[in-house]
Write a protein that holds these residues in place. Sequence first.
Motif, PDB file in Angstrom:
ATOM      1  N   GLN A  96      17.214  55.537  51.506  1.00  0.00           N
ATOM      2  CA  GLN A  96      16.713  54.579  52.482  1.00  0.00           C
ATOM      3  C   GLN A  96      17.491  54.705  53.778  1.00  0.00           C
ATOM      4  OE1 GLN A  96      16.435  50.782  50.641  1.00  0.00           O
ATOM      5  NE2 GLN A  96      14.572  51.326  49.553  1.00  0.00           N
ATOM      6  N   CYS A 100      24.333  55.579  53.547  1.00  0.00           N
ATOM      7  CA  CYS A 100      24.835  55.909  52.210  1.00  0.00           C
ATOM      8  C   CYS A 100      24.237  57.181  51.652  1.00  0.00           C
ATOM      9  CB  CYS A 100      24.622  54.743  51.255  1.00  0.00           C
ATOM     10  SG  CYS A 100      22.908  54.390  50.929  1.00  0.00           S
ATOM     11  N   CYS A 147      25.453  51.431  47.328  1.00  0.00           N
ATOM     12  CA  CYS A 147      24.258  51.286  48.150  1.00  0.00           C
ATOM     13  C   CYS A 147      23.988  49.792  48.249  1.00  0.00           C
ATOM     14  CB  CYS A 147      23.084  52.010  47.497  1.00  0.00           C
ATOM     15  SG  CYS A 147      21.481  51.546  48.154  1.00  0.00           S
ATOM     16  N   CYS A 149      21.617  48.162  49.488  1.00  0.00           N
ATOM     17  CA  CYS A 149      20.250  47.679  49.281  1.00  0.00           C
ATOM     18  C   CYS A 149      19.757  48.019  47.890  1.00  0.00           C
ATOM     19  CB  CYS A 149      19.327  48.255  50.329  1.00  0.00           C
ATOM     20  SG  CYS A 149      19.322  50.022  50.268  1.00  0.00           S
ATOM     21  N   SER A 150      20.640  48.590  47.072  1.00  0.00           N
ATOM     22  CA  SER A 150      20.331  48.761  45.660  1.00  0.00           C
ATOM     23  C   SER A 150      19.198  49.719  45.352  1.00  0.00           C
ATOM     24  CB  SER A 150      20.002  47.396  45.038  1.00  0.00           C
ATOM     25  OG  SER A 150      20.930  47.132  44.053  1.00  0.00           O
ATOM     26  N   CYS A 151      19.196  50.887  45.957  1.00  0.00           N
ATOM     27  CA  CYS A 151      18.156  51.843  45.528  1.00  0.00           C
ATOM     28  C   CYS A 151      18.671  52.736  44.412  1.00  0.00           C
ATOM     29  CB  CYS A 151      17.549  52.626  46.676  1.00  0.00           C
ATOM     30  SG  CYS A 151      18.635  53.285  47.871  1.00  0.00           S
TER      31      CYS A 151
HETATM   32  S1  FES Z   1      20.256  53.061  51.350  1.00  0.00           S
HETATM   33 FE1  FES Z   1      22.013  52.663  52.522  1.00  0.00          FE
HETATM   34  S2  FES Z   1      22.819  50.862  51.793  1.00  0.00           S
HETATM   35 FE2  FES Z   1      21.204  51.376  50.490  1.00  0.00          FE
END
Ligand code: FES
Length: 174
Positions: A96, A100, A147, A149-151
């Motif tokens: 995303q 990260c 991550c 945002c938890s992907c």
């Molecule tokens: S994709 Fe970067 S913090 Fe989750």
Amino acid sequence: MNTNLTVNGRHHALDLDPRVTLLDALRDHLNLTGSKKGCDHGQCGACTVLVNGTRVNACLSLAVMHDGDEITTVEGLSPDGRSPLQQAFVRHDGMQCGYCTPGQLCSATGVLDEIAKGWPSHVSADLEGPFDLTREELAERMSGNICRCSCYPGINKAILSVAEDDTVHREAEE
Ligand code: FES
Ligand code: FES
């Protein structure tokens, strides 16, 4: 201090203050900004690079300690297009943000290599291997990469798909 680094196959002779981290040398002296400075404290994994093939948090390492070393950053993972792992990250929606993802890709590349070499992790039941990439094993090996945002589900699916392909190819060659 004179420091020789080979980064993504190119040799660089640098004159660095001994306090410069490997991450700052890559980003500020070589303009390789793919490796990100997230926490600068070894807690997020955004800065992960491969040093002589082994993953390292570049923010926790001084550049001068790597005189003569071979460094691979996300820019060098696949000079001729996307690596199978990068393609799998896209296919399984394992990426995303740009913060990260580079560290996750470098770390996952290191994980696949560690598995292939038979290196155990903290949760491996058998220290001699072979290792199944169970959910627990993968979580432990990737635990240094956060991550926000938890992907993680997409990232895990991507790594597993490449590990399975590697196994199939190895078995086909045997
Ligand atoms: S994709 Fe970067 S913090 Fe989750
Ligand atoms: S920036 Fe290196 S671990 Fe966070």
